[in-house]
Design a protein around this motif. Structure first.
Motif, PDB file in Angstrom:
ATOM      1  N   GLU A 159       0.833  -1.200   0.000  1.00  0.00           N
ATOM      2  CA  GLU A 159       0.000   0.000   0.000  1.00  0.00           C
ATOM      3  C   GLU A 159       0.870   1.252   0.000  1.00  0.00           C
ATOM      4  OE1 GLU A 159      -3.431   0.167   2.660  1.00  0.00           O
ATOM      5  OE2 GLU A 159      -3.218  -1.986   3.004  1.00  0.00           O
ATOM      6  N   ARG A 160       2.005   1.181   0.698  1.00  0.00           N
ATOM      7  CA  ARG A 160       2.907   2.341   0.766  1.00  0.00           C
ATOM      8  C   ARG A 160       3.461   2.672  -0.620  1.00  0.00           C
ATOM      9  NH1 ARG A 160       8.008   3.310   0.587  1.00  0.00           N
ATOM     10  NH2 ARG A 160       8.569   1.106   0.546  1.00  0.00           N
ATOM     11  N   LEU A 161       3.817   1.650  -1.388  1.00  0.00           N
ATOM     12  CA  LEU A 161       4.359   1.887  -2.722  1.00  0.00           C
ATOM     13  C   LEU A 161       3.279   2.443  -3.664  1.00  0.00           C
ATOM     14  CD1 LEU A 161       6.695  -1.209  -3.240  1.00  0.00           C
ATOM     15  CD2 LEU A 161       7.371   1.193  -3.038  1.00  0.00           C
ATOM     16  N   VAL A 162       2.058   1.935  -3.538  1.00  0.00           N
ATOM     17  CA  VAL A 162       0.959   2.480  -4.342  1.00  0.00           C
ATOM     18  C   VAL A 162       0.739   3.955  -4.003  1.00  0.00           C
ATOM     19  CG1 VAL A 162      -1.532   2.391  -4.756  1.00  0.00           C
ATOM     20  CG2 VAL A 162      -0.207   0.264  -4.668  1.00  0.00           C
ATOM     21  N   ALA A 163       0.773   4.274  -2.699  1.00  0.00           N
ATOM     22  CA  ALA A 163       0.613   5.661  -2.262  1.00  0.00           C
ATOM     23  C   ALA A 163       1.754   6.530  -2.790  1.00  0.00           C
ATOM     24  CB  ALA A 163       0.564   5.724  -0.736  1.00  0.00           C
ATOM     25  N   GLU A 164       2.951   5.960  -2.848  1.00  0.00           N
ATOM     26  CA  GLU A 164       4.104   6.701  -3.372  1.00  0.00           C
ATOM     27  C   GLU A 164       3.907   7.029  -4.855  1.00  0.00           C
ATOM     28  OE1 GLU A 164       8.775   5.779  -4.405  1.00  0.00           O
ATOM     29  OE2 GLU A 164       7.939   4.890  -2.580  1.00  0.00           O
ATOM     30  N   ALA A 165       3.402   6.056  -5.614  1.00  0.00           N
ATOM     31  CA  ALA A 165       3.139   6.274  -7.039  1.00  0.00           C
ATOM     32  C   ALA A 165       2.099   7.375  -7.231  1.00  0.00           C
ATOM     33  CB  ALA A 165       2.666   4.977  -7.696  1.00  0.00           C
ATOM     34  N   LEU A 166       1.051   7.344  -6.419  1.00  0.00           N
ATOM     35  CA  LEU A 166       0.009   8.377  -6.509  1.00  0.00           C
ATOM     36  C   LEU A 166       0.556   9.742  -6.121  1.00  0.00           C
ATOM     37  CD1 LEU A 166      -2.995   6.395  -4.988  1.00  0.00           C
ATOM     38  CD2 LEU A 166      -2.665   7.016  -7.378  1.00  0.00           C
ATOM     39  N   SER A 167       1.438   9.767  -5.139  1.00  0.00           N
ATOM     40  CA  SER A 167       2.042  11.022  -4.700  1.00  0.00           C
ATOM     41  C   SER A 167       2.901  11.635  -5.809  1.00  0.00           C
ATOM     42  CB  SER A 167       2.889  10.782  -3.450  1.00  0.00           C
ATOM     43  OG  SER A 167       3.496  11.984  -3.014  1.00  0.00           O
ATOM     44  N   ILE A 168       3.617  10.800  -6.534  1.00  0.00           N
ATOM     45  CA  ILE A 168       4.436  11.280  -7.653  1.00  0.00           C
ATOM     46  C   ILE A 168       3.555  11.925  -8.715  1.00  0.00           C
ATOM     47  CG2 ILE A 168       5.855  10.503  -9.603  1.00  0.00           C
ATOM     48  CD1 ILE A 168       7.029   8.382  -7.690  1.00  0.00           C
ATOM     49  N   LEU A 169       2.445  11.279  -9.028  1.00  0.00           N
ATOM     50  CA  LEU A 169       1.524  11.804 -10.037  1.00  0.00           C
ATOM     51  C   LEU A 169       0.862  13.095  -9.564  1.00  0.00           C
ATOM     52  CD1 LEU A 169      -0.061   8.398 -11.068  1.00  0.00           C
ATOM     53  CD2 LEU A 169       1.547   9.753 -12.412  1.00  0.00           C
ATOM     54  N   ARG A 170       0.479  13.110  -8.294  1.00  0.00           N
ATOM     55  CA  ARG A 170      -0.152  14.306  -7.728  1.00  0.00           C
ATOM     56  C   ARG A 170       0.814  15.494  -7.755  1.00  0.00           C
ATOM     57  NH1 ARG A 170      -1.501  12.121  -3.548  1.00  0.00           N
ATOM     58  NH2 ARG A 170      -3.695  11.676  -4.006  1.00  0.00           N
ATOM     59  N   GLY A 171       2.060  15.237  -7.395  1.00  0.00           N
ATOM     60  CA  GLY A 171       3.057  16.299  -7.379  1.00  0.00           C
ATOM     61  C   GLY A 171       3.295  16.882  -8.752  1.00  0.00           C
ATOM     62  N   ALA A 172       3.307  16.038  -9.768  1.00  0.00           N
ATOM     63  CA  ALA A 172       3.533  16.509 -11.136  1.00  0.00           C
ATOM     64  C   ALA A 172       2.399  17.408 -11.616  1.00  0.00           C
ATOM     65  CB  ALA A 172       3.699  15.322 -12.077  1.00  0.00           C
ATOM     66  N   THR A 173       1.154  17.057 -11.281  1.00  0.00           N
ATOM     67  CA  THR A 173       0.029  17.901 -11.702  1.00  0.00           C
ATOM     68  C   THR A 173       0.088  19.269 -11.033  1.00  0.00           C
ATOM     69  OG1 THR A 173      -1.463  17.055  -9.974  1.00  0.00           O
ATOM     70  CG2 THR A 173      -1.453  15.896 -12.073  1.00  0.00           C
ATOM     71  N   MET A 174       0.569  19.315  -9.795  1.00  0.00           N
ATOM     72  CA  MET A 174       0.673  20.591  -9.079  1.00  0.00           C
ATOM     73  C   MET A 174       1.758  21.471  -9.688  1.00  0.00           C
ATOM     74  SD  MET A 174       0.245  19.154  -5.171  1.00  0.00           S
ATOM     75  CE  MET A 174       0.474  20.755  -4.401  1.00  0.00           C
ATOM     76  N   ILE A 175       2.820  20.836 -10.214  1.00  0.00           N
ATOM     77  CA  ILE A 175       3.891  21.599 -10.861  1.00  0.00           C
ATOM     78  C   ILE A 175       3.426  22.154 -12.203  1.00  0.00           C
ATOM     79  CG2 ILE A 175       6.164  21.397 -11.966  1.00  0.00           C
ATOM     80  CD1 ILE A 175       6.865  19.309  -9.802  1.00  0.00           C
ATOM     81  N   VAL A 176       2.784  21.305 -12.987  1.00  0.00           N
ATOM     82  CA  VAL A 176       2.392  21.694 -14.349  1.00  0.00           C
ATOM     83  C   VAL A 176       1.125  22.541 -14.352  1.00  0.00           C
ATOM     84  CG1 VAL A 176       1.795  20.838 -16.647  1.00  0.00           C
ATOM     85  CG2 VAL A 176       3.506  19.636 -15.266  1.00  0.00           C
TER      86      VAL A 176
END
Length: 257
Positions: free
Chosen positions: A136-153
């Motif tokens: 679950e932690r790794l899935v959350a990490e993947a989602l966090s990466i995607l979320r962070g990218a949308t906030m940057i762009v």
């Protein structure tokens, strides 16, 4: 720790690590959470490609309409001038008519693409083959990466109806889609091992023994679908090795005669 190779049908999904003493109620719940989380990451990975190429989603009432139809109906994309990618945009029309064509510029496309690839790698099936369990932690990490990218762009945020934002806020509507058939309801999910359903209320040890170094294949199934197909006695790789060994033996026999 015991390792379970999770399959859906004949398709290997991921590796799950636990203890033989874990109750099957917890095992099924945890596996479903990871399974559904992985599906979410994969849906986002797909939408990230579309976001990078064609910009934000159009309002639902404008999806699939031609420019003339939009004009005739006097419809407007109220989010077009709000959800603007950082650094501006370049026009790339969406042939599917789902997104507004205001794509991020190349440097921001790289941000989205890198995040997409990193997230996809975390949940890739190759991880299981490499012996890396999915958690679950790794899935959350993947989602966090995607979320962070949308906030940057998209520092001003995506439209509330954009599939990327809806997924990240757990508001996705999968009704009527093929994706909805893939999601597993923990209350209706079953695990099968060696042709037998692993019943709730028991532990893994009741089915696979207490050896914590065990690695077995289990199949995730929806209740009512019946028993999944049995695993072959040998894997494809084992079959290839056996055939190669037999070929060498035959060649050796030829040289001796």
């Amino acid at each position: 720790m015991v390792r379970l190779v999770i399959k859906r049908g004949d398709d290997e999904q991921f590796l799950y690590e636990t203890s033989t003493s874990e109750k099957l109620d917890d095992t099924i719940s945890n596996i479903c959470t990871i399974f559904n989380g992985r599906l979410k990451v994969l849906r986002l990975v797909s939408e990230f490609s579309e976001l990078a190429q064609h910009g934000i989603a159009l309002p639902p009432e404008m999806v699939g309409l031609t420019e003339d139809q939009v004009t005739d109906l006097k419809l407007q994309d109220s989010q077009a001038d709000i959800a603007v990618p950082s650094g501006g945009f370049q026009m790339r029309a969406d042939p599917l008519g789902r997104r507004n064509g205001r794509a991020p510029k190349d440097n921001m496309v790289q941000v989205l693409t890198k995040a997409r690839d990193e997230a996809a790698a975390i949940v890739a099936k190759d991880q299981a083959r490499a012996g890396v369990p999915l958690t679950e932690r790794l899935v959350a990490e993947a989602l966090s990466i995607l979320r962070g990218a949308t906030m940057i762009v998209y520092p001003m945020g995506l439209p509330p109806y954009d599939p990327v934002r809806m997924e990240l806020e757990n508001r996705e509507d999968l009704s009527g889609t093929q994706a909805s058939l893939q999601v597993m309801d923990p209350g209706l999910a079953q695990l099968w091992f060696s042709g037998k359903e692993m019943l709730r209320g028991k532990t893994l040890a009741d089915y696979i023994g207490k050896n914590e170094k065990t690695k077995v294949v289990v199949k995730l199934q929806k209740k009512g679908q019946g028993a999944p197909g049995r695993e072959p006695l040998m894997t494809e790789e084992e079959q290839k090795k056996l055939m190669a060994a037999e070929f060498r033996r035959q060649e050796e026999l030829k040289t001796k005669t």
